[in-house]
Motif scaffolding. Structure first.
Motif, PDB file in Angstrom:
ATOM      1  N   ARG A 535       0.408  -5.470  -5.671  1.00 14.14           N
ATOM      2  CA  ARG A 535       0.128  -4.764  -4.409  1.00 14.14           C
ATOM      3  C   ARG A 535       1.389  -4.604  -3.577  1.00 14.14           C
ATOM      4  O   ARG A 535       1.626  -3.562  -2.972  1.00 14.14           O
ATOM      5  CB  ARG A 535      -0.908  -5.541  -3.589  1.00 14.14           C
ATOM      6  CG  ARG A 535      -2.314  -5.337  -4.094  1.00 14.14           C
ATOM      7  CD  ARG A 535      -3.254  -6.286  -3.360  1.00 14.14           C
ATOM      8  NE  ARG A 535      -4.512  -6.368  -4.037  1.00 14.14           N
ATOM      9  CZ  ARG A 535      -5.540  -5.558  -3.796  1.00 14.14           C
ATOM     10  NH1 ARG A 535      -5.428  -4.629  -2.881  1.00 14.14           N
ATOM     11  NH2 ARG A 535      -6.663  -5.670  -4.464  1.00 14.14           N
ATOM     12  N   ALA A 539       3.093  -1.152  -2.352  1.00 21.55           N
ATOM     13  CA  ALA A 539       3.335  -0.879  -0.935  1.00 21.55           C
ATOM     14  C   ALA A 539       4.810  -0.540  -0.705  1.00 21.55           C
ATOM     15  O   ALA A 539       5.135   0.391   0.035  1.00 21.55           O
ATOM     16  CB  ALA A 539       2.918  -2.079  -0.090  1.00 21.55           C
ATOM     17  N   ARG A 542       5.532   2.988  -1.855  1.00 25.41           N
ATOM     18  CA  ARG A 542       5.002   3.988  -0.915  1.00 25.41           C
ATOM     19  C   ARG A 542       5.903   4.123   0.301  1.00 25.41           C
ATOM     20  O   ARG A 542       6.158   5.220   0.780  1.00 25.41           O
ATOM     21  CB  ARG A 542       3.607   3.557  -0.454  1.00 25.41           C
ATOM     22  CG  ARG A 542       2.516   4.462  -0.948  1.00 25.41           C
ATOM     23  CD  ARG A 542       1.200   4.039  -0.366  1.00 25.41           C
ATOM     24  NE  ARG A 542       0.713   5.012   0.607  1.00 25.41           N
ATOM     25  CZ  ARG A 542       0.116   6.149   0.277  1.00 25.41           C
ATOM     26  NH1 ARG A 542      -0.053   6.474  -0.984  1.00 25.41           N
ATOM     27  NH2 ARG A 542      -0.306   6.978   1.197  1.00 25.41           N
ATOM     28  N   LYS A 543       6.393   2.973   0.757  1.00 21.51           N
ATOM     29  CA  LYS A 543       7.242   2.989   1.944  1.00 21.51           C
ATOM     30  C   LYS A 543       8.580   3.672   1.636  1.00 21.51           C
ATOM     31  O   LYS A 543       9.082   4.476   2.408  1.00 21.51           O
ATOM     32  CB  LYS A 543       7.467   1.546   2.387  1.00 21.51           C
ATOM     33  CG  LYS A 543       8.035   1.435   3.744  1.00 21.51           C
ATOM     34  CD  LYS A 543       7.834   0.039   4.326  1.00 21.51           C
ATOM     35  CE  LYS A 543       8.949  -0.195   5.331  1.00 21.51           C
ATOM     36  NZ  LYS A 543       9.752  -1.347   5.095  1.00 21.51           N
TER      37      LYS A 543
END
Ligand code: AMP
Length: 592
Positions: A535, A539, A542-543
């Motif tokens: 996860r 994340a 994506r950032k």
């Protein structure tokens, strides 16, 4: 027998297709003739913005609606050709007053707001090179593109600047001017930025366009390869000939049309056909600030009397999910031609168009490097569902394969698969990959440009897409280079190795899936610990990359398959993922 369609639009004018007979159009076509349909600059040069804006502003189209922009609430702001001429003159003056010169790169990073269109055309008037960036990119894709392109000027919005660009500013030594489109003008501009609207307002309204040569650089579009950094495909002002020809012949655009290209200018389609082509024809173009929503889109088609609509398979698939009954609730008497580009358009989608709108979608093919439509299904020819169509007049396409001696063989046998190639030399052909001339030269062999796509050609000369010859991923119509994504995954301290592939998705065509192996010192003993890491990596990606590029799925593996020379075999990961034959694995590490 071609259907000689003569449809009427809501104003009752009669329209004869620009291309009635494909063979005759090919025979009589010449780029010289296409140039004669344009104006040229008084000094003898050629400039895209002059052809798109000023030549119409100088004649009876001065008061014709050039651009209708729809805000979030669907409220329209209109710009005539005269308005666009004045505003783009002002922006060209802003650049000239700042000392921004011919050849300097002016980047645009924003949602679809009018200032983006003014920036693109004003920069071209100044002889600067315009480069669009997609506003959904995360900081990493932005940093690499701004830095490779040595952006001197960036037009962006205040919020995008604060969120994405300000933290990178120190790593962009070439970036001298940031021009901010701001909603609130009462506060000071952030440090190191200027107010776009204030500058525009105080600039002079008359401007003499830089006397650009047809071979002067005009547009820079970044695209993705399998390895290495993003590639900056550089196009020249002469590309406007191909924008004009393809808009006329492949999209059947007429000056009376209301044209809507749903692509964002952050991608090549949204610039070539979402800015330049409709204006060069002298038509009216619609720009919608918002993203896809079926009812909003059908409402726009109806309320704006859109007559020619250019969209993409992902959008068509999303509309299909909502059913044809919804579409049929909207009466669209003005709509007369629909086209699609960017990914394979399945025959069901072509037929669904007929069911929902009473018209088929016309698939066409091109890529960043080609600058404009190269292969198309035409209005006056029956659509061949599943096929990309036939080459545009003036374009020679072939299926080729490299023979044993390394020479290129042109495959004449119908139906045989090979690489799609185009005879080099059309006006919108990219002229280099910025600062990567060797990479550029590798795309050409024996006078052909090799597209990297696999295809076949049937006995009637229609081309059929087979797939990419490389590992590049196409998600929602956008090319994504696995290397760029892998580099971001590797930034997570727990990741030892990363590999990224595209896996099929019913709406996006493909989505990005990442495989990572973890460093030996990372605690991966429990399922929960691995899940937490997974996860975290998602994340981070994506950032760093933004939602348009980041993987949607990540799988943790003990080892990734690699060749003996150490290269990760994405092809093998993909075959395993999809349950396909693994093919030649003789170079796989660990194999005897
Ligand atoms: P881009 O450079 O981002 O515009 O992507 C170009 C690539 O998109 C092509 O090389 C093809 O792989 C794919 N593509 C574009 N149009 C089509 C089409 N009509 N059918 C199938 N693939 C397409």
């Amino acid at each position: 027998m071609p259907q000689q369609v003569i449809r009427k639009n809501s104003d009752d004018w009669e329209l004869i297709p620009n291309l009635l007979d494909y063979d005759a159009a090919r025979e009589h076509f010449s780029w010289e003739h296409e140039l004669e349909m344009l104006d040229g600059l008084p000094g003898g040069g050629l400039n895209i913005a002059h052809e798109a804006v000023d030549r119409h502003a100088a004649d009876e189209r001065h008061n014709h609606l050039a651009l209708r922009w729809l805000d979030r609430n669907g409220r329209a702001t209109d710009f005539t050709y005269g308005d666009l001429c004045a505003l783009t003159n002002r922006f060209a003056n802003v650049l000239r007053d700042l000392g921004v010169a011919k050849g300097d790169r002016v980047f645009g990073l924003s949602e679809r707001v009018p200032e983006l269109y003014i920036t693109a055309l004003g920069a071209l008037k100044n002889g600067s090179v315009f480069c669009p960036l997609f506003s959904a990119f995360g900081p990493e894709p932005l940093r690499s593109r701004l830095s490779i392109g040595e952006a001197r000027v960036l037009m962006t919005t205040e919020s995008l600047y604060q969120r994405k660009v300000a933290p990178l500013r120190d790593s962009l030594p070439h970036l001298q001017y940031v021009l901010l489109v701001r909603d609130k003008t009462d506060a000071e501009c952030p440090h190191g930025t200027l107010d776009f609207r204030a500058l525009l307002q105080s600039a002079a309204e008359s401007f003499t366009i830089e006397n650009t040569d047809p071979e002067d650089p005009a547009l820079l579009h970044f695209t993705s390869g399998t390895t290495g950094k993003p590639k900056g495909a550089l196009h020249v002002h002469e590309a406007v000939l191909a924008h004009h020809a393809s808009a006329r012949l492949a999209l059947d655009l007429h000056p009376q049309d209301v044209f809507w290209c749903t692509a964002d200018p952050g991608w090549v389609t949204g610039t070539s056909y979402g800015i330049i082509a409709p204006l060069v024809i002298g038509a009216t173009m619609i720009v919608d600030r918002e993203e896809f929503d079926p009812e909003r889109w059908y409402g726009i088609l109806r309320d704006q009397h859109v007559s020619v609509w250019y969209t993409a398979p992902t959008a068509v698939r999303m509309m299909m999910k909502h059913g044809s009954a919804l579409a049929r609730q909207f009466e669209l008497p003005a709509l007369r031609f629909m086209a699609s580009v960017g990914e394979p358009l399945n025959p069901e989608a072509v037929r669904w168009g007929e069911e929902a709108f009473g018209l088929p979608f016309h698939d066409n093919w091109w890529q960043t490097e080609t600058g404009g439509i190269m292969i198309a299904n035409y209005l006056s020819q029956p659509v061949r569902p599943g096929s990309m169509g036939r080459p545009l007049p003036g374009i020679e396409a072939a299926i080729v394969s490299a023979g044993d001696d390394g020479k290129l063989e042109v495959i004449t046998e119908a139906g045989r698969e090979g690489e799609l190639a185009l005879k080099r030399g059309w006006p919108s052909m990219f002229r280099t990959y910025l600062y990567e001339e060797a990479r550029y030269q590798k795309c050409f062999r024996d006078g052909w440009y090799l597209t990297g796509d696999l295809a076949r050609c049937d006995e009637d000369g229609y081309f059929w897409f087979v797939g990419r010859a490389d590992d590049v991923i196409k998600s929602s119509g956008h090319l994504i280079g696995p290397f760029e994504v892998e580099s971001a995954l590797m930034e997570h301290p727990a990741v030892a190795e990363a590999a990224v592939i595209g896996i099929p998705d019913p709406v996006a065509g493909e989505i990005v899936k990442g495989f990572v192996s973890l460093r030996p010192d990372v605690d991966a003993t429990s399922k929960a610990a691995v899940e937490t890491l997974r996860r975290e990596i998602l994340a981070l990606a994506r950032k760093r990359l933004g939602p348009a590029v980041a993987p949607r799925q990540i799988q943790v593996e003990n080892d990734l398959p690699r060749t003996r020379s150490g290269k990760i075999m994405r092809r093998l990961l993909k075959a395993r993922e999809l349950g396909l034959p693994e093919g030649d694995t003789s170079t796989l590490e660990g194999k005897e």
